[in-house]
Design a protein around this motif. Structure first.
Motif, PDB file in Angstrom:
ATOM      1  N   SER A   1       0.829  -1.209   0.000  1.00  0.00           N
ATOM      2  CA  SER A   1       0.000   0.000   0.000  1.00  0.00           C
ATOM      3  C   SER A   1       0.866   1.262   0.000  1.00  0.00           C
ATOM      4  O   SER A   1       0.444   2.302  -0.485  1.00  0.00           O
ATOM      5  CB  SER A   1      -0.980  -0.005   1.174  1.00  0.00           C
TER       6      SER A   1
ATOM      7  N   ASP B   1       3.763   1.414  -1.611  1.00  0.00           N
ATOM      8  CA  ASP B   1       4.622   1.368  -2.808  1.00  0.00           C
ATOM      9  C   ASP B   1       6.092   1.155  -2.491  1.00  0.00           C
ATOM     10  O   ASP B   1       6.970   1.574  -3.261  1.00  0.00           O
ATOM     11  CB  ASP B   1       4.462   2.640  -3.662  1.00  0.00           C
TER      12      ASP B   1
ATOM     13  N   ALA C   1      -1.853  -7.708  -3.347  1.00  0.00           N
ATOM     14  CA  ALA C   1      -1.851  -6.570  -4.281  1.00  0.00           C
ATOM     15  C   ALA C   1      -3.158  -6.521  -5.061  1.00  0.00           C
ATOM     16  O   ALA C   1      -3.734  -5.447  -5.276  1.00  0.00           O
ATOM     17  CB  ALA C   1      -0.656  -6.682  -5.236  1.00  0.00           C
TER      18      ALA C   1
ATOM     19  N   LYS D   1      -3.486  -2.719  -6.346  1.00  0.00           N
ATOM     20  CA  LYS D   1      -2.201  -2.025  -6.518  1.00  0.00           C
ATOM     21  C   LYS D   1      -1.281  -2.844  -7.427  1.00  0.00           C
ATOM     22  O   LYS D   1      -1.401  -4.066  -7.523  1.00  0.00           O
ATOM     23  CB  LYS D   1      -1.496  -1.897  -5.157  1.00  0.00           C
ATOM     24  N   THR D   2      -0.363  -2.155  -8.072  1.00  0.00           N
ATOM     25  CA  THR D   2       0.717  -2.833  -8.791  1.00  0.00           C
ATOM     26  C   THR D   2       1.914  -2.906  -7.850  1.00  0.00           C
ATOM     27  O   THR D   2       2.537  -1.880  -7.553  1.00  0.00           O
ATOM     28  CB  THR D   2       1.110  -2.035 -10.057  1.00  0.00           C
TER      29      THR D   2
END
Lengths: 415, 415
Positions: free
Chosen positions: A123, A125, A143, A148-149
């Motif tokens: 979360s 990054d 993910a 998210k990536t």
């Protein structure tokens, strides 16, 4: 009598009262509000960063390994001076988030990451250095849930190890990372999942004082990274070459020749495989950056003789400084650099064993060392204590008060 | 494959899910709110007290050494079952004051007592086991300031030591206590000062599994106490004979035969010197009372193979259990008693190394042991973890969450 380790250069030639960052120990004790305390001199830390930059290739990134010393002021200092921070837990990640770190340059390694830790890293990054295929599967699932990536790198368990390192982290069967032969398949999976594959983390050992051995493991890491990239068919964006730079702790330890490492690493980078042409290389250091900047200071509570042997009993001990007591991965108990901090440079006239307040024979800060005459109230300093000191010690043992920590920079004290 | 230590009798024959105090580990984990956790079964503790009472002379006092496990519920339990409590710091003294302990049966030992600790002990009327002449002078000065009559005993550094003990606390030069030949002069000073001289504390070693060696050191302590009393010309009110009762941790450790100690101690007390006729004798125990009552439970986060070796990675490790990792006074690293707690009694079919989540090769809970097939989510139990467990571990290391502690008694859980 037994030898002590070498007192770090910044303190070695002092006379009289020990000064840390230009401030005397008595004043530091007053600022700390107590003994024992740890003091970290950030000017020494800054000089280490500058030494690193001068010795190493210019485009190399330097990361600070927060596990070595998670004190918030120390972490903020390295956040400003280095190119990134390396985490070993979700707790550390929380700390650097609070400090406002740039998550594009924060990575997270560790063989047993819990789901909430993976969730936090994704979360935020931060880059996760994956330690196994099943951890990768968990990270991808989390993910997806978060939409998210994830930034994923693979920690590689290399076939080689850092020779002569205090702790070997590669070579043979290890709980760390993924055996090198299984890495290409795992990276293919990461890429296929649509995740942001960052590259490799290759950490082969720590606490080495042998420049040639470190340079050799760096060359081997470069070769391995190229070989893996060829097998994957895609270049890694980053390669973390690990750390392993040691500091002298005990007698016969000589300082690491980092210029010698820098020369060899420059040559190796200049001739690296073309597939690594645009790769960002990283060295992560903890101990070497902050270890010599820290001093643990205790006060003598008793001076007693038993069977003709002198014991100086202090208010500090293994509960604050497990490593100095020889109970933290040291096979042979050897003396750290230790001095009577209120009588620096005074002639040694007797032999003493310096112990702490705990009811256990393990609680020793130094055994049979030569000291000037010291009295109740004198200070004792344990040098080379800036890394894996208080945070690596059993602070609740016997319910004694915890040590204070103070930071000194440019002649000023921060608590 | 390497052997493990013996699983304590209360758990040795269990099948399926490990139960602690009759409650399964999954339920305990839910009550704890997390893994890892420590669970202490007070019924085992109670049985140890009963075994002690049955084996030992009836007029012998039993004290609990709080340093072994300072958990408040554990301390309260022993406060009710034993005859007194022994402290190793002012922090412990604060804990037992909060628990409402009877200070007439509380004593305080430790080689480096700070003035505020002496002040606390004197103001609470706890007995101070003096460790040096200068500590005595400080205590008398503080008592005068407080207008109190201090209760003072003298910790004696005996010429003999407890043979075969894990940690020798007597014999030769030691930081603990006052060399026996200087004790009469110190006691004369205490008596002359008007203080309440309580007697002697003679602690010659710890963690011994040799009943005859313990009995021999008890006989030697009795003889020494008589000799010192003769020299002083006054009988001690109490003599603390120390402890030293060990528990099995690693392979080849056999349980201590306390009945054998009891027989010999009874005989020795029956024939003791007349000057000790009215003396109250005390045995202080920590590890033997609570060690086998405690289990550390972690959960498997990863199952990974490196170079054909299996690693089970758990969420628990050396930061919660330094001793099990072999970094707490153990010279050779040997395996504690460990089991897959969700598959007790299941046939072992493979070899595994059980590691924790920390980025260091020191973080091992067991090396190369035979285990049944275990999966992610399974529980791992480390037995013999009730003493010198969480409170003796570097809980802040790498900023992982601390372990929970739960207490089980008569089928009920207390946090």
């Amino acid at each position: 009598m037994k030898p002590i380790g070498p007192i770090p250069p910044a303190f070695a030639d002092q006379k009289g009262e020990l000064a840390i960052g230009g401030i005397g120990v008595a004043d530091l004790a007053e600022a700390a509000g107590q003994t024992p305390f740890y003091a970290y001199d950030l000017e020494i830390a800054s000089r280490q960063v500058a030494r690193f930059r001068a010795a190493m290739p210019g485009d190399l990134h330097l990361h600070f390994a927060v596990k070595a010393n998670p004190h918030p002021t120390v972490v903020k200092h390295f956040m400003q001076l280095t190119d990134g921070l390396d985490m070993a837990s979700g707790g550390e990640l929380e700390r650097v988030r609070e400090a406002g770190a740039d998550m594009a340059h924060v990575s997270f390694a560790g063989p047993g990451k819990r789901d909430p830790e993976l969730e936090l890293a994704i979360s935020l990054d931060a880059t996760i250095n994956l330690e196994s295929e099943s951890e990768c599967a968990r990270a991808l699932k989390i993910a997806e849930k978060l939409g998210k990536t994830p930034r994923l790198a693979v920690r590689v368990n290399p076939d080689f190890e850092l020779k002569g390192s205090g702790m070997s982290m590669g070579g043979g069967a290890k709980p760390f990372g993924v055996d090198q032969e299984r890495v290409p398949a795992l990276v293919a999976e990461i890429i296929a999942s649509g995740a942001d594959w960052r590259g490799f983390h290759i950490y082969s050992g720590s606490q080495s004082l042998d420049a040639d051995a470190i340079a050799e493991s760096q060359r081997a890491s470069l070769a391995l990274a190229a070989e893996l990239a060829q097998a994957i068919g895609e270049p890694p964006k980053t390669v973390n070459l690990g750390g392993g730079f040691g500091i002298p702790y005990t007698a016969n330890d000589a300082p690491l020749d980092i210029e010698r490492i820098g020369e060899q690493l420059s040559a190796a980078l200049d001739t690296r495989d073309a597939i690594l042409g645009d790769t960002q290389f990283i060295i992560e250091l903890g101990r070497w950056l902050i270890g010599e900047a820290g001093v643990y200071v205790a006060r003598i509570l008793d001076r007693k003789v038993s069977k003709d042997q002198l014991f100086l009993v202090t208010d500090g001990g293994m509960h604050h400084h497990l490593a100095a007591s020889g109970n933290f991965g040291m096979v042979m108990k050897r003396n750290y650099p230790v001095a009577i901090a209120s009588r620096m440079g005074t002639e040694a006239i007797e032999s003493a064993t310096i112990v702490g307040p705990l009811c256990t024979p393990l609680d020793k800060l130094a055994t049979d060392i030569a000291v000037p005459h010291a009295e109740i109230g004198d200070f004792v300093a344990v040098f080379a204590s800036g890394a894996y000191g208080l945070s690596a010690s059993p602070v609740n043992f016997l319910s004694h008060p915890i040590a204070a920590e103070i930071v000194v920079n440019e002649g000023k004290i921060t608590i």
